[in-house]
Design an enzyme around this catalytic site. Sequence first.
Site, PDB file in Angstrom:
ATOM      1  N   GLN A 120      28.749  41.286  43.694  1.00  0.00           N
ATOM      2  CA  GLN A 120      30.120  41.791  43.838  1.00  0.00           C
ATOM      3  C   GLN A 120      30.579  42.426  42.526  1.00  0.00           C
ATOM      4  O   GLN A 120      30.813  41.717  41.540  1.00  0.00           O
ATOM      5  CB  GLN A 120      31.029  40.613  44.199  1.00  0.00           C
ATOM      6  CG  GLN A 120      32.497  40.931  44.341  1.00  0.00           C
ATOM      7  CD  GLN A 120      33.359  39.673  44.311  1.00  0.00           C
ATOM      8  OE1 GLN A 120      32.952  38.652  43.755  1.00  0.00           O
ATOM      9  NE2 GLN A 120      34.525  39.735  44.897  1.00  0.00           N
ATOM     10  N   SER A 123      35.303  42.589  39.122  1.00  0.00           N
ATOM     11  CA  SER A 123      35.986  42.320  37.849  1.00  0.00           C
ATOM     12  C   SER A 123      35.529  43.265  36.744  1.00  0.00           C
ATOM     13  O   SER A 123      34.372  43.673  36.698  1.00  0.00           O
ATOM     14  CB  SER A 123      35.696  40.895  37.389  1.00  0.00           C
ATOM     15  OG  SER A 123      36.065  39.977  38.370  1.00  0.00           O
ATOM     16  N   SER A 155      28.032  37.835  39.231  1.00  0.00           N
ATOM     17  CA  SER A 155      27.059  36.795  39.568  1.00  0.00           C
ATOM     18  C   SER A 155      25.865  37.412  40.296  1.00  0.00           C
ATOM     19  O   SER A 155      26.046  38.237  41.209  1.00  0.00           O
ATOM     20  CB  SER A 155      27.693  35.752  40.494  1.00  0.00           C
ATOM     21  OG  SER A 155      28.856  35.238  39.900  1.00  0.00           O
ATOM     22  N   GLU A 238      36.061  35.288  50.145  1.00  0.00           N
ATOM     23  CA  GLU A 238      35.455  34.701  48.943  1.00  0.00           C
ATOM     24  C   GLU A 238      36.021  33.302  48.704  1.00  0.00           C
ATOM     25  O   GLU A 238      35.288  32.360  48.422  1.00  0.00           O
ATOM     26  CB  GLU A 238      35.749  35.588  47.725  1.00  0.00           C
ATOM     27  CG  GLU A 238      35.207  34.993  46.429  1.00  0.00           C
ATOM     28  CD  GLU A 238      35.347  35.929  45.231  1.00  0.00           C
ATOM     29  OE1 GLU A 238      36.182  36.853  45.284  1.00  0.00           O
ATOM     30  OE2 GLU A 238      34.619  35.725  44.253  1.00  0.00           O
ATOM     31  N   GLU A 371      45.717  29.441  38.583  1.00  0.00           N
ATOM     32  CA  GLU A 371      47.106  29.904  38.417  1.00  0.00           C
ATOM     33  C   GLU A 371      47.422  30.995  39.443  1.00  0.00           C
ATOM     34  O   GLU A 371      48.479  30.992  40.070  1.00  0.00           O
ATOM     35  CB  GLU A 371      47.321  30.469  36.995  1.00  0.00           C
ATOM     36  CG  GLU A 371      47.285  29.437  35.882  1.00  0.00           C
ATOM     37  CD  GLU A 371      45.869  28.976  35.529  1.00  0.00           C
ATOM     38  OE1 GLU A 371      44.888  29.645  35.903  1.00  0.00           O
ATOM     39  OE2 GLU A 371      45.744  27.924  34.876  1.00  0.00           O
TER      40      GLU A 371
HETATM   41  C1  LIG Z   1      31.310  31.617  37.250  1.00  0.00           C
HETATM   42  C2  LIG Z   1      32.006  32.904  37.531  1.00  0.00           C
HETATM   43  C3  LIG Z   1      31.460  33.819  38.400  1.00  0.00           C
HETATM   44  C4  LIG Z   1      32.104  35.031  38.654  1.00  0.00           C
HETATM   45  N1  LIG Z   1      31.505  35.931  39.491  1.00  0.00           N
HETATM   46  C5  LIG Z   1      32.086  37.139  39.697  1.00  0.00           C
HETATM   47  C6  LIG Z   1      31.431  38.129  40.492  1.00  0.00           C
HETATM   48  O1  LIG Z   1      30.335  37.910  41.012  1.00  0.00           O
HETATM   49  N2  LIG Z   1      32.008  39.332  40.644  1.00  0.00           N
HETATM   50  C7  LIG Z   1      33.221  39.627  40.094  1.00  0.00           C
HETATM   51  O2  LIG Z   1      33.700  40.733  40.319  1.00  0.00           O
HETATM   52  N3  LIG Z   1      33.869  38.723  39.321  1.00  0.00           N
HETATM   53  C8  LIG Z   1      33.326  37.481  39.107  1.00  0.00           C
HETATM   54  N4  LIG Z   1      33.950  36.560  38.304  1.00  0.00           N
HETATM   55  C9  LIG Z   1      35.173  36.948  37.636  1.00  0.00           C
HETATM   56  C10 LIG Z   1      36.435  36.257  38.112  1.00  0.00           C
HETATM   57  O3  LIG Z   1      36.834  36.746  39.368  1.00  0.00           O
HETATM   58  C11 LIG Z   1      37.495  36.490  37.037  1.00  0.00           C
HETATM   59  O4  LIG Z   1      37.056  35.817  35.879  1.00  0.00           O
HETATM   60  C12 LIG Z   1      38.852  35.980  37.444  1.00  0.00           C
HETATM   61  O5  LIG Z   1      39.393  36.765  38.467  1.00  0.00           O
HETATM   62  C13 LIG Z   1      39.819  35.924  36.259  1.00  0.00           C
HETATM   63  O6  LIG Z   1      39.871  37.131  35.605  1.00  0.00           O
HETATM   64  P1  LIG Z   1      39.713  37.223  34.004  1.00  0.00           P
HETATM   65  O7  LIG Z   1      38.490  36.467  33.633  1.00  0.00           O
HETATM   66  O8  LIG Z   1      39.812  38.661  33.634  1.00  0.00           O
HETATM   67  O9  LIG Z   1      40.960  36.426  33.425  1.00  0.00           O
HETATM   68  P2  LIG Z   1      42.441  36.970  33.270  1.00  0.00           P
HETATM   69  O10 LIG Z   1      42.854  37.631  34.527  1.00  0.00           O
HETATM   70  O11 LIG Z   1      42.537  37.757  32.019  1.00  0.00           O
HETATM   71  O12 LIG Z   1      43.247  35.626  33.126  1.00  0.00           O
HETATM   72  C14 LIG Z   1      43.366  34.914  31.872  1.00  0.00           C
HETATM   73  C15 LIG Z   1      44.302  33.732  32.103  1.00  0.00           C
HETATM   74  O13 LIG Z   1      45.623  34.216  32.480  1.00  0.00           O
HETATM   75  C16 LIG Z   1      46.041  33.606  33.694  1.00  0.00           C
HETATM   76  N5  LIG Z   1      46.820  34.567  34.498  1.00  0.00           N
HETATM   77  C17 LIG Z   1      46.490  35.862  34.757  1.00  0.00           C
HETATM   78  N6  LIG Z   1      47.430  36.419  35.543  1.00  0.00           N
HETATM   79  C18 LIG Z   1      48.346  35.458  35.816  1.00  0.00           C
HETATM   80  C19 LIG Z   1      49.539  35.411  36.590  1.00  0.00           C
HETATM   81  N7  LIG Z   1      49.982  36.493  37.238  1.00  0.00           N
HETATM   82  N8  LIG Z   1      50.224  34.239  36.650  1.00  0.00           N
HETATM   83  C20 LIG Z   1      49.784  33.140  35.974  1.00  0.00           C
HETATM   84  N9  LIG Z   1      48.663  33.122  35.216  1.00  0.00           N
HETATM   85  C21 LIG Z   1      47.950  34.267  35.143  1.00  0.00           C
HETATM   86  C22 LIG Z   1      44.746  33.248  34.407  1.00  0.00           C
HETATM   87  O14 LIG Z   1      44.963  32.200  35.337  1.00  0.00           O
HETATM   88  C23 LIG Z   1      43.848  32.824  33.247  1.00  0.00           C
HETATM   89  O15 LIG Z   1      44.108  31.493  32.897  1.00  0.00           O
HETATM   90  C24 LIG Z   1      33.338  35.330  38.032  1.00  0.00           C
HETATM   91  C25 LIG Z   1      33.902  34.397  37.148  1.00  0.00           C
HETATM   92  C26 LIG Z   1      33.252  33.204  36.885  1.00  0.00           C
HETATM   93  C27 LIG Z   1      33.874  32.220  35.945  1.00  0.00           C
END
Ligand SMILES: Cc1cc2nc3c(=O)[nH]c(=O)nc-3n(C[C@H](O)[C@H](O)[C@H](O)COP(=O)(O)OP(=O)(O)OC[C@H]3O[C@@H](n4cnc5c(N)ncnc54)[C@H](O)[C@@H]3O)c2cc1C
Length: 401
Positions: A120, A123, A155, A238, A371
């Site tokens: 996928q 992100s 992933s 998902e 969150e």
């Molecule tokens: C093990 C693992 C596998 C993954 N696999 C995939 C994959 O296969 N494909 C893919 O596309 N993505 C994947 N991801 C990515 C995942 O979807 C993102 O990490 C996730 O959506 C969070 O985005 P970010 O890491 O950019 O954090 P951010 O969005 O930058 O968030 C940082 C912090 O801010 C908080 N925050 C952000 N917005 C808000 C809000 N509006 N209100 C309150 N709090 C908020 C979040 O909760 C978090 O604590 C994976 C992640 C992990 C950990």
Amino acid sequence: MSSVPTDAPLDAPALRERVAEFVSRYDPATTKQEDFLAARFDAGLAWVHFPPGEGGLGAPRSLQETVDAEFARFGFTPTGRERLVIGLGMAAPTILAFGTPEQRQRYLRPLYTGAELWCQLFSEPGAGSDLAALGTRAVQEGDSWVLNGQKVWTSLAHHADWAILLARTDPDVPKHQGLTYFICDMRAPGVEVRPLRQLTGEAEFNEVYLNDVRIPDTQRLGSVGEGWRVAQTTLMNERVSIGGQPEPREGGLIGTVTDTWRSRPDLRTPGTHDELLRLWVRAEAARLTKERLRQQLAAGQPGPEGSAAKLAFAELNQEISGVELEMLGQEGLTYTDWTFRRPEGIEFTERDAGFHYLRSKGNSIEGGTSEVLRNIIAERVLGLPAEPRTDKDLAWKDLPR
Ligand SMILES: Cc1cc2nc3c(=O)[nH]c(=O)nc-3n(C[C@H](O)[C@H](O)[C@H](O)COP(=O)(O)OP(=O)(O)OC[C@H]3O[C@@H](n4cnc5c(N)ncnc54)[C@H](O)[C@@H]3O)c2cc1C
């Protein structure tokens, strides 16, 4: 040839009969798994609610469990499916909902049999929770699209043949409106996959660079500019596929820890007993809630309720793995293997207590952070006022970055 009449009613007894007839022709003990699954797809017994010819029979979704249980009773439980979580859990329902007949014909069968693996590409470094802010550009050139950008946390990209991908096709409109959904060939020139090593020592996910990658327009899923709507189907599925799958009592991590409790009287203390019992009750309540969710799902696509199941799953996994470590004391502090590995699939309960503890940290991030899921529950389940959003009407290109 099948002896079951094709106009037989599609109820549980009829489906049991179809399974019995199927295994009389394909012996689960001697047929190669991929051949068995291919034949099962062709017989409409892969996912019974899909249309005939696409792995199903157009039967009620609630009957899938009957079919799966019947295959298991005949000794067929497929292995290695953890490699397919993204294909089966996310790509298939999205292709079914938005794919053209040609796309459904092309992708669903090898996805189901495991001949082709999926990842996928959603992100990006600047777009995780705020996925609609993503910047990977897709520009149309004749009958293809040329993509440039960077994806992250992908992933299993290192195994994948195909990806579901969201890209920006129009930067001049508000962020949700300028997105288009594609199917990307992971072996196409310009797709570069680099491992990202995690807390556990493994690199289950990757960063993926797209440098002038050409995607034929025939691999667009949904209309141009409709990507956000298509992605909602993926994201809802998902959440259910990460945290909302029905499981038996004491399935998942709670089963692992209660097994340790039962087999190791030397580790028991009144404190961990109390904590374990409390978590056991919560895990059981979560399991029964998932069961109710599964029954609702039988009536259609998952809704925002899947977010609550995924949230509870993440919280429980983190607490249960903490109790497991506490219970094991010094033993729990030894981490058996921190060598760099590229795992075959996504697994939460494999290996040892240290792995469970570290891997479960990602559960509250992947598939939507806890969150963000709380926001979804607040707004879409409880009907509370929405968060203020100031960027809804601005063109994506004018958003501060
Ligand atoms: C093990 C693992 C596998 C993954 N696999 C995939 C994959 O296969 N494909 C893919 O596309 N993505 C994947 N991801 C990515 C995942 O979807 C993102 O990490 C996730 O959506 C969070 O985005 P970010 O890491 O950019 O954090 P951010 O969005 O930058 O968030 C940082 C912090 O801010 C908080 N925050 C952000 N917005 C808000 C809000 N509006 N209100 C309150 N709090 C908020 C979040 O909760 C978090 O604590 C994976 C992640 C992990 C950990």
